[in-house]
Enzyme design. Structure first.
Site, PDB file in Angstrom:
ATOM      1  N   LYS A   7     -10.922  -0.521  10.186  1.00  0.00           N
ATOM      2  CA  LYS A   7     -11.025  -1.788   9.456  1.00  0.00           C
ATOM      3  C   LYS A   7     -11.381  -2.938  10.398  1.00  0.00           C
ATOM      4  O   LYS A   7     -11.734  -4.029   9.947  1.00  0.00           O
ATOM      5  CB  LYS A   7      -9.716  -2.078   8.724  1.00  0.00           C
ATOM      6  CG  LYS A   7      -9.365  -1.037   7.661  1.00  0.00           C
ATOM      7  CD  LYS A   7      -8.070  -1.386   6.961  1.00  0.00           C
ATOM      8  CE  LYS A   7      -7.565  -0.239   6.091  1.00  0.00           C
ATOM      9  NZ  LYS A   7      -8.415   0.019   4.922  1.00  0.00           N
ATOM     10  N   ASP A  17       2.520  -4.442   8.121  1.00  0.00           N
ATOM     11  CA  ASP A  17       1.276  -3.686   7.960  1.00  0.00           C
ATOM     12  C   ASP A  17       0.134  -4.667   8.176  1.00  0.00           C
ATOM     13  O   ASP A  17      -0.151  -5.505   7.332  1.00  0.00           O
ATOM     14  CB  ASP A  17       1.235  -3.082   6.555  1.00  0.00           C
ATOM     15  CG  ASP A  17      -0.089  -2.414   6.240  1.00  0.00           C
ATOM     16  OD1 ASP A  17      -1.011  -2.437   7.088  1.00  0.00           O
ATOM     17  OD2 ASP A  17      -0.220  -1.878   5.118  1.00  0.00           O
ATOM     18  N   GLN A  72      -5.136  -5.411   7.150  1.00  0.00           N
ATOM     19  CA  GLN A  72      -6.077  -6.422   6.664  1.00  0.00           C
ATOM     20  C   GLN A  72      -6.073  -7.685   7.525  1.00  0.00           C
ATOM     21  O   GLN A  72      -7.085  -8.395   7.591  1.00  0.00           O
ATOM     22  CB  GLN A  72      -5.758  -6.782   5.209  1.00  0.00           C
ATOM     23  CG  GLN A  72      -5.849  -5.614   4.243  1.00  0.00           C
ATOM     24  CD  GLN A  72      -7.232  -4.990   4.207  1.00  0.00           C
ATOM     25  OE1 GLN A  72      -8.246  -5.651   4.430  1.00  0.00           O
ATOM     26  NE2 GLN A  72      -7.290  -3.693   3.935  1.00  0.00           N
ATOM     27  N   HIS A 102       0.860  -1.182   0.000  1.00  0.00           N
ATOM     28  CA  HIS A 102       0.000   0.000   0.000  1.00  0.00           C
ATOM     29  C   HIS A 102       0.900   1.236   0.000  1.00  0.00           C
ATOM     30  O   HIS A 102       2.018   1.214   0.502  1.00  0.00           O
ATOM     31  CB  HIS A 102      -0.865  -0.034   1.264  1.00  0.00           C
ATOM     32  CG  HIS A 102      -1.974   0.962   1.320  1.00  0.00           C
ATOM     33  ND1 HIS A 102      -1.764   2.281   1.645  1.00  0.00           N
ATOM     34  CD2 HIS A 102      -3.313   0.833   1.116  1.00  0.00           C
ATOM     35  CE1 HIS A 102      -2.924   2.922   1.657  1.00  0.00           C
ATOM     36  NE2 HIS A 102      -3.876   2.073   1.326  1.00  0.00           N
ATOM     37  N   CYS A 144      -4.834   2.379  -3.709  1.00  0.00           N
ATOM     38  CA  CYS A 144      -3.599   2.918  -3.123  1.00  0.00           C
ATOM     39  C   CYS A 144      -2.435   1.950  -3.314  1.00  0.00           C
ATOM     40  O   CYS A 144      -1.557   1.826  -2.441  1.00  0.00           O
ATOM     41  CB  CYS A 144      -3.781   3.238  -1.637  1.00  0.00           C
ATOM     42  SG  CYS A 144      -4.953   4.570  -1.328  1.00  0.00           S
TER      43      CYS A 144
END
Length: 409
Positions: A226, A200, A203, A123, A367
């Site tokens: 999220k 990261d 998700q 991202h 992104c």
């Protein structure tokens, strides 16, 4: 998680109906999750009858709000499997968390000749901060390629990491392809050359069991919105010994020990990195979101949520693969994210037609422009699932695609 349980949970989310009272088939959870009533109510209470500032007031309500705010920190620590709450820094979102690491740890530790390893599927929030700090420190950036099916190529990573690499920053789960990183292997490869690993987790956090020691990373970021929580707050986890050595990034109130005009001394972590009035009500709502997610997950745990969404994604991939004009991207075995392109139809046009059918997907580069370049497309359509998703959402998506075929046929 059973289909009956999923259907019963749709009622927990006020946003899953249209203004006309019809079902809204929300397939954009990878961008932001809908909010359950429990989270909305928690934030409403925190903004209303419970509201006060934290850490500063000697009056009763401020003391209670401070307890609630710090209880949220402990709840997050338990959720991600941290050793203690001192490893949890509240930030505005995962993007700010990565920027904090880049600007604090990066500026203090990177020098000319050092290298940073990213991957092809990152991202922008895990690319641009490193480009900025690399330019300032004269460090260089390398990019790990992907396997044919869209996984970060760990064979290549292991073969190409060197002692010059000081940081490896990778997505735990791709927001475009749904591919999941072999995090333990990535950590072992990074640490073998003396590099730190940042994951990261935007998700992965809403759908995977987390345990920082087991993952082996040094930094981990997530965004609350999220995770069925509010916008405006996220989390940076880092090992306590690393945080202790990191200088502050933002200056102001709350992050200090003593201030004079000659110099200032700073609070220990995590307060050192939380300048100003914090995200009080958002932290309370994040606590409620974690409570809700774990209550829904039940005895099956987060693995049950992952399996539920992965099953929906697999059946969506299978249905889409039977449509001649559709090309499905990413690995067969993926999380609850399906990206695809439709021959002769721009993803924005598809998204507009689906919107008329009360189906919400994401259309664009997500992104991830370098990944789009790698895939050879300007944009994709993306359907992403949540704990509230079910077969009716897949059926509505397929009906909308069939209508699109007729329009462009």
């Amino acid at each position: 998680m059973s289909e009956a349980a999923t259907l019963s949970r749709k009622a927990d989310f006020p946003g899953l109906v249209t203004a006309e009272g019809k079902p809204w088939h929300y397939l954009d959870t990878a961008a932001t999750a809908q909010k359950p009533r429990a989270v909305i109510d928690a934030m409403s209470r925190a903004l209303g009858k419970d509201y006060a500032t934290v850490h500063r007031g000697v009056y009763g309500r401020s003391a209670q709000m401070t307890l609630g705010y710090e209880a949220a920190r402990r709840r997050v620590a338990g959720f991600v499997g941290a050793k203690n709450e001192n490893e949890i820094v509240f930030v505005r979102g995962a993007t700010e968390g990565i920027n904090l690491v880049a600007n604090s740890w990066g500026r203090a530790n990177l020098r000319e000749g050092d290298r940073i390893m990213l991957s092809q599927l990152e991202h922008h929030s895990n690319i641009v901060p490193w480009q900025i700090v690399a330019q300032e420190t004269s460090a260089k950036i390398d990019v790990c390629p992907l396997t044919e099916d869209g996984l970060i190529d760990l064979d290549w990573l292991e073969a190409n990491l060197t002692r010059a690499h000081k940081l490896v920053a990778l997505a735990h789960m791709s927001n475009v392809l749904g591919s999941v990183l072999g995090a333990k292997r990535a950590a072992k490869a990074a640490h073998a050359v003396g590099a730190k690993l940042l994951l990261d987790g935007c998700q992965s956090a809403p759908r995977m069991r987390l345990a920082m020691d087991e993952l082996g990373c040094d930094f981990f970021v997530l965004s609350a919105h999220k995770l069925y929580g509010p916008t405006g707050i996220g989390v940076l986890w880092a090992r306590e010994d690393i945080l202790e050595e990191m200088p502050p990034w933002h200056g102001g109130g709350a992050m200090i020990d003593r201030v004079t005009f000659e110099k200032s001394t700073y609070a220990p972590p995590p307060q050192r990195f939380e300048a100003g009035t914090p995200m009080i009500t958002e932290a309370i709502a994040l606590h409620a979101a974690i409570d809700y997610v774990e209550e829904v997950a039940g005895e099956a745990g987060m693995q049950g949520l992952f399996a539920h969404e992965a099953d929906l994604a697999a059946r969506t991939r299978e249905a889409l693969s039977r449509i001649n004009s559709v090309r499905v991207l990413g690995p067969e075995q993926s999380a609850g994210i399906v990206s695809f392109v439709m021959e002769g139809v721009h993803p924005h046009d598809l998204g507009t037609i689906l919107d008329e059918e009360n189906v919400a997907i994401r259309a664009g580069h997500h992104c991830c422009q370098p990944l789009m370049d790698h895939l050879g497309v300007p944009a994709t359509a993306r359907a992403s699932f949540g704990l509230y998703s079910d077969d009716s959402d897949i059926e509505a998506l397929l009906r909308g695609i069939e209508r699109t075929q007729k329009i462009f046929g």
